[in-house]
Scaffold this motif. Structure first.
Motif, PDB file in Angstrom:
ATOM      1  N   THR A 194       0.880  -1.216  -0.064  1.00  0.00           N
ATOM      2  CA  THR A 194       0.134   0.032   0.007  1.00  0.00           C
ATOM      3  C   THR A 194       0.885   1.415  -0.095  1.00  0.00           C
ATOM      4  N   SER A 195       0.535   2.243  -0.837  1.00  0.00           N
ATOM      5  CA  SER A 195       1.293   3.461  -0.803  1.00  0.00           C
ATOM      6  C   SER A 195       0.275   4.610  -0.908  1.00  0.00           C
ATOM      7  N   GLY A 197      -1.136  13.059  -0.478  1.00  0.00           N
ATOM      8  CA  GLY A 197      -2.402  13.071  -1.438  1.00  0.00           C
ATOM      9  C   GLY A 197      -3.204  11.721  -1.251  1.00  0.00           C
ATOM     10  N   LYS A 198      -3.980  11.385  -2.417  1.00  0.00           N
ATOM     11  CA  LYS A 198      -4.970  10.116  -2.203  1.00  0.00           C
ATOM     12  C   LYS A 198      -4.042   8.819  -2.054  1.00  0.00           C
ATOM     13  N   LYS A 199      -4.617   7.777  -1.774  1.00  0.00           N
ATOM     14  CA  LYS A 199      -4.222   6.334  -1.599  1.00  0.00           C
ATOM     15  C   LYS A 199      -3.986   5.772  -3.092  1.00  0.00           C
ATOM     16  N   ASN A 200      -2.841   5.068  -3.317  1.00  0.00           N
ATOM     17  CA  ASN A 200      -2.522   4.710  -4.466  1.00  0.00           C
ATOM     18  C   ASN A 200      -3.314   3.030  -4.360  1.00  0.00           C
ATOM     19  N   VAL A 201      -3.427   2.371  -5.649  1.00  0.00           N
ATOM     20  CA  VAL A 201      -3.951   1.075  -5.456  1.00  0.00           C
ATOM     21  C   VAL A 201      -3.095   0.249  -4.841  1.00  0.00           C
ATOM     22  N   GLU A 206      -5.574  -3.824  -7.062  1.00  0.00           N
ATOM     23  CA  GLU A 206      -6.824  -3.554  -6.616  1.00  0.00           C
ATOM     24  C   GLU A 206      -7.500  -2.716  -7.885  1.00  0.00           C
ATOM     25  N   TYR A 207      -8.951  -3.049  -7.764  1.00  0.00           N
ATOM     26  CA  TYR A 207      -9.592  -2.398  -8.999  1.00  0.00           C
ATOM     27  C   TYR A 207     -10.598  -1.310  -8.408  1.00  0.00           C
ATOM     28  N   ARG A 208     -10.478  -0.191  -8.890  1.00  0.00           N
ATOM     29  CA  ARG A 208     -11.194   0.770  -8.230  1.00  0.00           C
ATOM     30  C   ARG A 208     -12.268   1.544  -9.405  1.00  0.00           C
TER      31      ARG A 208
END
Length: 147
Positions: free
Chosen positions: A27-28, A46-50, A129-131
């Motif tokens: 997780t990053s 910033g926002k979380k990476n997949v 991970e799929y978002r």
């Protein structure tokens, strides 16, 4: 405890009969360092990476002690199933009930190795991970609509 690794395509489960010894979940988060003249360096998060999930194991031959009817496929059919899902860019569900892991994902890398003459096939798989896209663009202007 022997965890159960399942990769499901809708209602079609693929059970990894021999669970891997190690499971790596990366997780990053996006971050950027900015240097202010009078203040010094500041980190902006910033926002979380997949997330990326990687593990290795093997598909056992039918005459092996590890073979189970939980996944009745031969080793080569197991490989073909996962390669097909990867090539079709299927959105899958990765499940480990014992660790309460339930993630939508896609296979981005699948490597397999035939090293011995036992009929077993070793493999390494990487899932991402799929978002879904959270913001919708206007179809006419192509711009993201303001809320």
């Amino acid at each position: 405890m022997k965890p159960t690794f399942i990769l499901a395509d809708g209602m079609t489960p693929f059970i990894f009969v021999v669970p891997p010894l190690d499971l790596e979940i990366k997780t990053s988060q996006k971050s950027e360092k900015i240097n202010f003249i009078d203040f010094g360096e500041k980190n902006i998060v910033g926002k979380k990476n997949v997330e990326t999930i990687t593990f290795s194991s093997f598909f056992s031959a039918i005459n092996s002690n590890f073979y189970s009817l939980k996944n009745p496929l031969t080793p080569i059919l197991s490989v073909e199933t996962l390669v097909k899902w990867k090539n079709q860019e299927k959105i899958l569900t990765f499940i480990i009930p014992e660790f309460t892991i339930f993630k939508k994902c896609q296979i981005v890398e699948f490597n397999y190795f035939i090293r011995e003459r036992t009929g077993d096939i070793d493999f390494t798989i990487t899932l991402v991970e799929y978002r879904t896209q959270g913001r919708v663009a206007n179809t006419i202007t192509g711009l993201i609509e303001r809320l």
